[in-house]
Design a protein around this motif. Structure first.
Motif, short mmCIF file in Angstrom:
data_model
loop_
_atom_site.label_atom_id
_atom_site.label_comp_id
_atom_site.label_asym_id
_atom_site.label_seq_id
_atom_site.Cartn_x
_atom_site.Cartn_y
_atom_site.Cartn_z
N GLU A 1 2.25 1.88 -3.41
CA GLU A 1 1.20 2.33 -4.34
C GLU A 1 0.63 3.69 -3.98
O GLU A 1 -0.31 4.17 -4.63
CB GLU A 1 0.08 1.28 -4.38
CG GLU A 1 0.53 -0.06 -4.97
CD GLU A 1 -0.56 -1.13 -4.91
OE1 GLU A 1 -1.59 -0.87 -4.23
OE2 GLU A 1 -0.38 -2.18 -5.53
N GLY A 2 1.16 4.32 -2.94
CA GLY A 2 0.72 5.66 -2.57
C GLY A 2 -0.54 5.69 -1.74
O GLY A 2 -1.14 6.77 -1.57
N ARG A 3 -0.96 4.54 -1.20
CA ARG A 3 -2.17 4.50 -0.36
C ARG A 3 -1.74 4.63 1.10
O ARG A 3 -1.70 3.68 1.86
CB ARG A 3 -2.93 3.20 -0.60
CG ARG A 3 -3.48 3.09 -2.02
CD ARG A 3 -4.29 1.81 -2.24
NE ARG A 3 -3.45 0.62 -2.34
CZ ARG A 3 -3.45 -0.37 -1.47
NH1 ARG A 3 -4.22 -0.31 -0.39
NH2 ARG A 3 -2.68 -1.42 -1.66
N ALA B 1 0.83 -1.21 0.00
CA ALA B 1 0.00 0.00 0.00
C ALA B 1 0.87 1.25 0.00
O ALA B 1 0.56 2.24 -0.69
CB ALA B 1 -0.92 0.00 1.21
N ARG B 2 1.95 1.23 0.75
CA ARG B 2 2.84 2.40 0.78
C ARG B 2 3.47 2.63 -0.59
O ARG B 2 3.54 3.78 -1.06
CB ARG B 2 3.93 2.18 1.84
CG ARG B 2 4.90 3.34 1.98
CD ARG B 2 5.95 3.05 3.03
NE ARG B 2 6.73 1.85 2.71
CZ ARG B 2 7.68 1.36 3.49
NH1 ARG B 2 7.97 1.95 4.65
NH2 ARG B 2 8.34 0.27 3.14
N ASN C 1 -2.96 6.01 3.85
CA ASN C 1 -3.85 5.69 4.97
C ASN C 1 -3.98 4.18 5.15
O ASN C 1 -3.92 3.67 6.28
CB ASN C 1 -5.23 6.31 4.75
CG ASN C 1 -6.12 6.14 5.97
OD1 ASN C 1 -5.81 6.62 7.05
ND2 ASN C 1 -7.22 5.41 5.81
N ASP C 2 -4.13 3.45 4.04
CA ASP C 2 -4.21 1.99 4.12
C ASP C 2 -2.92 1.41 4.70
O ASP C 2 -2.95 0.48 5.52
CB ASP C 2 -4.45 1.39 2.73
CG ASP C 2 -5.85 1.68 2.21
OD1 ASP C 2 -6.73 2.06 3.03
OD2 ASP C 2 -6.08 1.51 1.00
#
Length: 446
Positions: free
Chosen positions: A317-319, A314-315, A321-322
């Motif tokens: 991929e730029g997500r 997730a990090r 908060n996830d």
């Protein structure tokens, strides 16, 4: 007529596996199909051989199917069949993450080992049981089983059995973040059974950033591992390559590291390394294996390793908060299980670098503590304890450490190949320097 034993069935399956046959149990399955059902003893032994090899190579569902073919009459009459049966049943329970079931089967495994009269079987039940308990994070019980294993192998003078017990000890202390004790066990393993290559010793060397151990264990094996990597050792080599800027070699060793099985427990370091440094195909395979292992009845390291794996994705991929939510969940889970080094990895993803650095420093993970900044200065009590312990000579420290772990003077003398009187002399000197009067007191300063 067919003469069949549990051991020769296992040997046949192992030989097929070493030869690279696609179905290492195929010959045994053919034998089982030819046996008349009335030959229940032979059927039971062959079925056990298949179940054992399937469980060992991480196919718990298939192993359980063959375990059902073992006849109750054979179990009642033959200790060797009871031993293998409960060994496999306990291993299956561990594979599927069922701690309660594992505990009950492990008790029966130990009883069956005693019934056979084999010291080797009894020691194996203890140190393999300790390994399984370590996979669950039940460290106190795991260490108690290890103590029993060491007692058996030393009394019966099983050198390789003692080496196997040291392998498990390295693993348990690595998991619980006691890198000093893990290193001590790795050194003891090298002294006791140098032919045994422990993947946990390699991880300890890299995590400590111990140049001596790295030179001994890893640098001498780089070429062979790149050519034909072992799944369990791949994480340590990949991490070392990344630290030295050899990212392509790290990816290569992880991509080439193959393993069989549907559900693989205890390999979360390798699977996390595959997620961090492997190719896309290797990452996908690693996540599948982590997800299967995380489905167990009891929360396990794989449960939280999967959350950490997904947090890192997730990090990337730029997500953000996830990534934070997943990593926080992983950190809390590892904290509950008391896996501080993996907790620190999860805290890094949350952005809590100070707490991660403090955990790395407390465990002695020198490289990672430096990577996140300077070592966190120890508190005054830790400094005082270290100063007192530093007054011991190397031999006094070695003997005092063994004594603190409950070894008798006779056991220490045997392990270090010195006389009982020499142990008494050094231990007395250590007591005087440390200001203690008993083995129990040693735990406060060693």
């Amino acid at each position: 007529s067919i003469t069949v034993t549990s051991q020769n069935c296992v040997v046949a399956a192992q030989t097929a596996y070493v030869l690279g046959l696609p179905r290492p149990t195929a010959a045994l399955e053919a034998m089982l199909a030819r046996l008349d059902a009335s030959a229940y003893l032979a059927v039971s032994r062959v079925a056990l051989g298949i179940a054992w090899i399937d469980a060992s190579f991480w196919y718990p569902a298939r192993a359980a199917t063959y375990l059902e073919r073992v006849d109750a009459r054979a179990l009642a009459a033959h200790a060797d069949i009871r031993l293998r049966y409960h060994n496999v049943a306990a291993w299956i329970a561990m594979n599927v993450g069922d701690l309660a079931r594992f505990r009950s089967e492990h008790v029966l495994w130990i009883v069956a080992a005693r019934d056979t009269g084999s010291h080797r079987a009894l020691a194996g039940a203890h140190y393999n049981g300790a390994m399984c308990l370590g996979f669950f994070g039940v460290f106190e019980d795991a260490l108690a089983e290890l103590d029993r294993a060491f007692a058996v192998v030393r009394e019966s003078r099983q050198r390789l059995g003692e080496g196997s017990a040291h392998v498990t000890a390295v693993m348990i202390h690595l998991f619980r973040g006691d890198l000093a004790r893990a290193r001590s066990e790795a050194v003891a393993l090298a002294r006791t059974a140098p032919e045994i290559l422990s993947p946990w010793s390699l991880l300890v060397a890299v995590t400590l950033d111990d140049r001596e151990l790295i030179a001994t264990y890893l640098e001498t094996r780089e070429t062979e591992q790149l050519r034909s990597p072992d799944f369990d050792t791949a994480a340590a080599f990949a991490e070392l390559f990344v630290r030295r800027g050899r990212h392509r070699d790290a990816t290569t060793i992880l991509d080439r590291a193959k393993t069989e099985g549907d559900v693989i427990r205890g390999s979360f370091y390798t699977l996390l390394a595959m997620g961090a440094y492997g190719s896309p195909a290797t990452r996908a395979r690693a996540r599948t294996l982590l997800a299967r292992a995380a489905e167990g009845v009891t929360p396990s390291p794989e449960t939280y390793a999967l959350a950490l794996f997904d947090a890192r994705v997730a990090r990337e991929e730029g997500r953000a908060n996830d990534a934070y939510v997943l990593a926080r969940s992983a950190a809390e889970g590892f904290r509950t299980l008391r896996f501080p080094l993996l907790e620190a990895q999860a805290l890094e993803v949350t952005g809590d670098f100070d707490e991660a650095r403090a955990l790395y420093a407390r465990c002695g993970a020198a490289y990672d503590a430096r990577r996140l900044g300077a070592f966190v200065p120890p508190d005054s009590a830790t400094r005082e304890k270290a100063a007192i312990a530093a007054t011991l000579s190397p031999r006094e420290r070695e003997i005092a450490t063994l004594a603190a772990r409950g070894r008798s003077n006779v056991e220490i003398a045997r392990e270090l190949s010195i006389t009982h009187k020499t142990v008494e002399k050094h231990l007395g000197s250590a007591y005087q320097k440390l200001g203690v009067t008993s083995r129990n007191d040693l735990h406060t300063v060693i």
